[in-house]
Design a protein around this motif. Structure first.
Motif, PDB file in Angstrom:
ATOM      1  N   SER A   1     -10.370   1.197  42.755  1.00 18.11           N
ATOM      2  CA  SER A   1      -9.955   1.242  44.166  1.00 18.11           C
ATOM      3  C   SER A   1      -8.439   1.063  44.336  1.00 18.11           C
ATOM      4  O   SER A   1      -7.858   1.545  45.292  1.00 18.11           O
ATOM      5  N   GLN A   2      -7.807   0.328  43.399  1.00 17.27           N
ATOM      6  CA  GLN A   2      -6.367   0.072  43.515  1.00 17.27           C
ATOM      7  C   GLN A   2      -5.526   1.212  42.958  1.00 17.27           C
ATOM      8  O   GLN A   2      -4.583   1.671  43.573  1.00 17.27           O
ATOM      9  N   ASP A   3      -5.874   1.614  41.756  1.00 15.91           N
ATOM     10  CA  ASP A   3      -4.984   2.580  41.111  1.00 15.91           C
ATOM     11  C   ASP A   3      -5.812   3.592  40.348  1.00 15.91           C
ATOM     12  O   ASP A   3      -6.545   3.227  39.422  1.00 15.91           O
ATOM     13  N   ARG A   4      -5.736   4.841  40.733  1.00 14.28           N
ATOM     14  CA  ARG A   4      -6.454   5.899  40.023  1.00 14.28           C
ATOM     15  C   ARG A   4      -5.733   6.320  38.755  1.00 14.28           C
ATOM     16  O   ARG A   4      -6.341   6.952  37.892  1.00 14.28           O
ATOM     17  N   ASP A   5      -4.477   5.967  38.650  1.00 13.73           N
ATOM     18  CA  ASP A   5      -3.714   6.428  37.481  1.00 13.73           C
ATOM     19  C   ASP A   5      -4.139   5.729  36.199  1.00 13.73           C
ATOM     20  O   ASP A   5      -4.006   6.284  35.096  1.00 13.73           O
ATOM     21  N   ASN A   6      -4.604   4.480  36.325  1.00  9.12           N
ATOM     22  CA  ASN A   6      -4.997   3.721  35.122  1.00  9.12           C
ATOM     23  C   ASN A   6      -6.468   3.918  34.774  1.00  9.12           C
ATOM     24  O   ASN A   6      -7.073   3.094  34.068  1.00  9.12           O
ATOM     25  N   MET A   7      -7.075   4.997  35.291  1.00  9.40           N
ATOM     26  CA  MET A   7      -8.503   5.234  35.063  1.00  9.40           C
ATOM     27  C   MET A   7      -8.829   5.433  33.583  1.00  9.40           C
ATOM     28  O   MET A   7      -9.811   4.889  33.062  1.00  9.40           O
ATOM     29  N   GLU A   8      -7.998   6.220  32.923  1.00  6.14           N
ATOM     30  CA  GLU A   8      -8.297   6.492  31.520  1.00  6.14           C
ATOM     31  C   GLU A   8      -8.193   5.225  30.672  1.00  6.14           C
ATOM     32  O   GLU A   8      -9.012   4.995  29.783  1.00  6.14           O
ATOM     33  N   LEU A   9      -7.157   4.411  30.972  1.00  9.53           N
ATOM     34  CA  LEU A   9      -7.018   3.148  30.229  1.00  9.53           C
ATOM     35  C   LEU A   9      -8.217   2.232  30.443  1.00  9.53           C
ATOM     36  O   LEU A   9      -8.764   1.648  29.504  1.00  9.53           O
ATOM     37  N   LYS A  10      -8.631   2.117  31.683  1.00 12.63           N
ATOM     38  CA  LYS A  10      -9.774   1.258  31.980  1.00 12.63           C
ATOM     39  C   LYS A  10     -11.069   1.791  31.370  1.00 12.63           C
ATOM     40  O   LYS A  10     -11.943   1.028  30.958  1.00 12.63           O
ATOM     41  N   GLN A  11     -11.167   3.135  31.349  1.00 15.25           N
ATOM     42  CA  GLN A  11     -12.360   3.706  30.721  1.00 15.25           C
ATOM     43  C   GLN A  11     -12.419   3.381  29.229  1.00 15.25           C
ATOM     44  O   GLN A  11     -13.487   3.085  28.678  1.00 15.25           O
ATOM     45  N   ARG A  12     -11.198   3.462  28.591  1.00 13.95           N
ATOM     46  CA  ARG A  12     -11.181   3.111  27.160  1.00 13.95           C
ATOM     47  C   ARG A  12     -11.562   1.630  26.969  1.00 13.95           C
ATOM     48  O   ARG A  12     -12.290   1.266  26.034  1.00 13.95           O
ATOM     49  N   GLU A  13     -11.016   0.771  27.877  1.00 10.33           N
ATOM     50  CA  GLU A  13     -11.391  -0.652  27.765  1.00 10.33           C
ATOM     51  C   GLU A  13     -12.894  -0.855  28.005  1.00 10.33           C
ATOM     52  O   GLU A  13     -13.542  -1.666  27.318  1.00 10.33           O
ATOM     53  N   LEU A  14     -13.392  -0.071  28.981  1.00  8.30           N
ATOM     54  CA  LEU A  14     -14.828  -0.175  29.244  1.00  8.30           C
ATOM     55  C   LEU A  14     -15.648   0.266  28.036  1.00  8.30           C
ATOM     56  O   LEU A  14     -16.653  -0.357  27.658  1.00  8.30           O
ATOM     57  N   LEU A  15     -15.226   1.391  27.420  1.00  8.79           N
ATOM     58  CA  LEU A  15     -15.942   1.869  26.235  1.00  8.79           C
ATOM     59  C   LEU A  15     -15.885   0.854  25.102  1.00  8.79           C
ATOM     60  O   LEU A  15     -16.878   0.597  24.406  1.00  8.79           O
ATOM     61  N   SER A  16     -14.667   0.276  24.915  1.00  5.85           N
ATOM     62  CA  SER A  16     -14.547  -0.742  23.853  1.00  5.85           C
ATOM     63  C   SER A  16     -15.413  -1.951  24.170  1.00  5.85           C
ATOM     64  O   SER A  16     -16.060  -2.548  23.265  1.00  5.85           O
ATOM     65  N   ALA A  17     -15.450  -2.343  25.462  1.00 12.39           N
ATOM     66  CA  ALA A  17     -16.313  -3.469  25.835  1.00 12.39           C
ATOM     67  C   ALA A  17     -17.777  -3.136  25.595  1.00 12.39           C
ATOM     68  O   ALA A  17     -18.563  -3.984  25.131  1.00 12.39           O
TER      69      ALA A  17
ATOM     70  N   GLN B   1     -19.460 -11.585  31.295  1.00 13.35           N
ATOM     71  CA  GLN B   1     -18.182 -10.923  31.015  1.00 13.35           C
ATOM     72  C   GLN B   1     -18.269  -9.441  31.351  1.00 13.35           C
ATOM     73  O   GLN B   1     -17.309  -8.861  31.904  1.00 13.35           O
ATOM     74  N   LEU B   2     -19.418  -8.831  31.013  1.00 16.47           N
ATOM     75  CA  LEU B   2     -19.575  -7.416  31.325  1.00 16.47           C
ATOM     76  C   LEU B   2     -19.555  -7.200  32.846  1.00 16.47           C
ATOM     77  O   LEU B   2     -18.949  -6.238  33.341  1.00 16.47           O
ATOM     78  N   ALA B   3     -20.218  -8.106  33.573  1.00 21.89           N
ATOM     79  CA  ALA B   3     -20.181  -7.976  35.043  1.00 21.89           C
ATOM     80  C   ALA B   3     -18.752  -8.140  35.582  1.00 21.89           C
ATOM     81  O   ALA B   3     -18.325  -7.402  36.496  1.00 21.89           O
ATOM     82  N   ASP B   4     -18.020  -9.110  34.990  1.00 19.48           N
ATOM     83  CA  ASP B   4     -16.620  -9.293  35.418  1.00 19.48           C
ATOM     84  C   ASP B   4     -15.802  -8.048  35.130  1.00 19.48           C
ATOM     85  O   ASP B   4     -14.974  -7.601  35.960  1.00 19.48           O
ATOM     86  N   ILE B   5     -16.021  -7.497  33.937  1.00 17.36           N
ATOM     87  CA  ILE B   5     -15.266  -6.285  33.568  1.00 17.36           C
ATOM     88  C   ILE B   5     -15.598  -5.137  34.521  1.00 17.36           C
ATOM     89  O   ILE B   5     -14.726  -4.363  34.939  1.00 17.36           O
ATOM     90  N   ARG B   6     -16.924  -5.041  34.842  1.00 16.39           N
ATOM     91  CA  ARG B   6     -17.306  -3.976  35.781  1.00 16.39           C
ATOM     92  C   ARG B   6     -16.656  -4.198  37.154  1.00 16.39           C
ATOM     93  O   ARG B   6     -16.190  -3.253  37.800  1.00 16.39           O
ATOM     94  N   ASP B   7     -16.612  -5.469  37.584  1.00 17.18           N
ATOM     95  CA  ASP B   7     -15.948  -5.756  38.872  1.00 17.18           C
ATOM     96  C   ASP B   7     -14.458  -5.409  38.819  1.00 17.18           C
ATOM     97  O   ASP B   7     -13.903  -4.808  39.759  1.00 17.18           O
ATOM     98  N   GLN B   8     -13.862  -5.810  37.710  1.00 12.72           N
ATOM     99  CA  GLN B   8     -12.447  -5.485  37.560  1.00 12.72           C
ATOM    100  C   GLN B   8     -12.234  -3.970  37.545  1.00 12.72           C
ATOM    101  O   GLN B   8     -11.256  -3.447  38.099  1.00 12.72           O
ATOM    102  N   LEU B   9     -13.177  -3.282  36.891  1.00 14.04           N
ATOM    103  CA  LEU B   9     -13.073  -1.829  36.829  1.00 14.04           C
ATOM    104  C   LEU B   9     -13.159  -1.230  38.227  1.00 14.04           C
ATOM    105  O   LEU B   9     -12.398  -0.310  38.588  1.00 14.04           O
ATOM    106  N   HIS B  10     -14.116  -1.729  38.996  1.00 16.35           N
ATOM    107  CA  HIS B  10     -14.210  -1.210  40.378  1.00 16.35           C
ATOM    108  C   HIS B  10     -12.946  -1.521  41.191  1.00 16.35           C
ATOM    109  O   HIS B  10     -12.467  -0.684  41.961  1.00 16.35           O
TER     110      HIS B  10
END
Length: 557
Positions: free
Chosen positions: A472-488, A459-468
């Protein structure tokens, strides 16, 4: 408290030293200085010019001297207000002189210094005794070479050897060693040598013990011959009873034949007497005939009588010959019966020798078949022998019954211990099953933890892939994804922490279960060994008791 109210040695003072003498004071000062130099006192600059001492130097010297009597204490007196404490210490040491607080308060004065010097000299003497007499010989004094009666011997005490062994082990332990095989071997050799044990004799006894244990095991494994021996014994007893009856009948028959022989002898003597009388009468008649004193009729009568007498003599001779033939046949029969009796007596004697049967006088039972002499002493001997055999048969039956009862008790006790051992074995099997079940559960738990960890890593690898991808798709959602990454990551750390705690708990549980299982198995093994030893000791005690009883019975018989 006043300075004069606290004194020691005021009652029954035994100090006879001339403390007021200047020469004596100088000798005591030199003695104290010599002892301090020999024992490496810290103040090397101390000389006789420093006497009388100051309070501080007195306390230092007193503490130094007292350390020889009690090495655990470095500073028994404080530097200030030590007067009360020094009085208590000197009292415990049984100082013989008179002392008070004022002597130590005014230590430097001329009237107090001799008394203080006397106490310091006493402490120096005590320290010399401890350092020169007691400490070098502390082992000899603590472990005297004496036997149980208190007499001095040339052997070291067992406690001394063990004490020295413990000291050597302590030194080795301080050097980092955990096991001491060489020291243990040396201890064993010292104890054997000190006790005068012959090692070769000990090894021989050990080999003999092993051989006897093997012989005992072989005898225990071999089937019991008790039933067979009892049957053989009963057969022998039956044969003895039959032989006794047969011998009694033979004795009765011999007695009857003796009476018949006596009767025939008397009849033969009567016939012989009649023959002699007839011969005398014939001689007389012949003499009368030769002399012509008898008439013709009387001669004819005598001829007829002579012919009749000859016929009677011939008849008597034939009867005697028949009697002799009958006696000869009887003698042949008696000899055959005697041979039979001899063979039976030999069999009985051989059986008695094999079984170790003895009479009340302690002699081995032996039947003698004497030659027939026409007497009656043999019947009394046979009756006494028969009585002794009957008594021995009764005692043997009593001993057999007692032995059977004791053997039955031993068998019952053995069966009881076997049941207990079987029960402990069943409990051990059940505990082994529980241990196997716990091990299986632990294995399943580890597999579950591994699967969860693998799942979380995936799951962590999937999340990291999704994060990457999201990066690459949207820089605007970086903060949201970082929070999700931190929570993960937080959830992952919590899960890893939880897994570590569960793994530690599982390992602790397995350790406790393993320790408990091992202790229980050792306890079961101890019970089994104890039960086996008790059964073996009981059986040996019973066998020894039976042997002693047999020996006592044989001695009594």
């Amino acid at each position: 408290l006043s300075g004069r109210g606290s004194q020691i040695g005021t009652k029954g003072g035994k100090d006879t030293r001339p403390l007021g003498d200047k020469v004596f004071q100088q000798s005591q000062v030199r003695k104290i200085l010599d002892f301090l130099r020999k024992t490496n006192y810290s103040n090397e600059s101390l000389t006789s010019k420093h006497f009388p001492l100051s309070s501080k130097e007195f306390v230092c010297i007193f503490n130094f001297l007292y350390s020889f009597m009690d090495p655990r204490t470095d500073s028994v007196l404080p530097l200030t207000r030590f007067d009360e404490e020094v009085l208590k210490l000197l009292k415990t040491l049984h100082y013989p002189g008179n002392l008070s607080r004022s002597h130590f308060v005014t230590m430097g004065s001329l009237h107090s210094w001799p008394t203080v010097l006397g106490s310091l000299s006493f402490m120096c003497d005590m320290a010399s005794i401890y350092s020169q007499k007691l400490f070098p010989n502390i082992i000899a004094l603590g472990f005297p070479n004496k036997d149980e009666s208190g007499f001095t011997t040339d052997r070291e005490s067992k406690e001394k050897i063990q004490y020295e062994h413990h000291l050597d082990c302590w030194h080795e332990f301080n050097n980092g060693a955990d096991e001491f095989p060489e020291l243990l071997n040396a201890l064993n050799e010292n104890l054997l040598e000190n006790n005068g044990v012959d090692v070769e004799r000990l090894e021989y006894l050990g080999q003999q013990k092993t051989g006897l244990e093997q012989e005992l095991g072989r005898l225990e494994d071999r089937g019991s011959r008790k039933v067979e021996l009892l049957e053989q014994k009963e057969a022998f007893q039956l044969d003895i009873s039959k032989m006794t009856d047969y011998l009694h009948k033979i004795e009765v028959h011999i007695t009857e034949k003796q009476e018949e022989g006596d009767l025939k002898t008397r009849e033969l003597e009567e016939v012989c007497g009649q023959v002699e009388g007839t011969r005398a009468e014939v001689v007389e008649l012949r003499s009368n005939c030769e002399q012509g004193k008898v008439s013709h009729l009387e001669v004819e009568k005598n001829i007829v009588l002579i012919g009749e007498r000859k016929r009677q003599v011939e008849t008597a001779r034939q009867e005697v010959e028949e009697m002799e033939k009958e006696v000869w046949q009887k003698e042949i029969k008696v000899s055959r019966e005697k041979e039979l009796m001899d063979s039976l007596a030999k069999q009985i004697n051989s059986l008695a020798m094999q079984e170790g049967l003895k009479t009340q006088a302690g002699e081995t039972i032996c039947l003698h078949v004497e030659t027939f002499q026409g007497g009656r002493g043999e019947g009394t001997l046979a009756n006494s022998m028969r009585t002794e055999l009957s008594e021995m048969a009764r005692s043997s039956r009593t001993l057999t019954r007692n032995t059977e009862r004791e053997l039955q008790e031993v068998v019952t006790l053995s069966e009881k211990f076997q049941e207990e051992v079987a029960m402990k074995k069943k409990e051990l099997v059940s505990k082994d099953g529980e241990v196997a079940r716990v091990v299986d559960e632990s294995t399943k738990h580890k597999e579950l933890v591994d699967r969860e960890e693998h799942l979380y890593n995936r799951q962590l690898a999937d999340i990291r892939d999704q994060l990457h991808q999201l990066k690459s798709q949207d820089r605007d959602n970086m903060e949201l994804k970082q929070r999700e990454l931190l929570s993960a990551k937080v959830r992952l750390e919590k899960l890893q922490q939880k897994r570590k705690e569960e793994e530690a708990a599982g390992r602790e549980f397995l350790r406790k279960v393993a320790d408990k299982t091992v202790s229980y198995m050792e306890e079961c093994t101890g019970y089994r060994d104890k039960a086996a030893m008790e059964v073996l000791e009981t059986a040996r005690a019973r066998v020894e008791m039976v042997r002693r009883a047999g020996t006592e019975i044989q001695e009594k018989v």
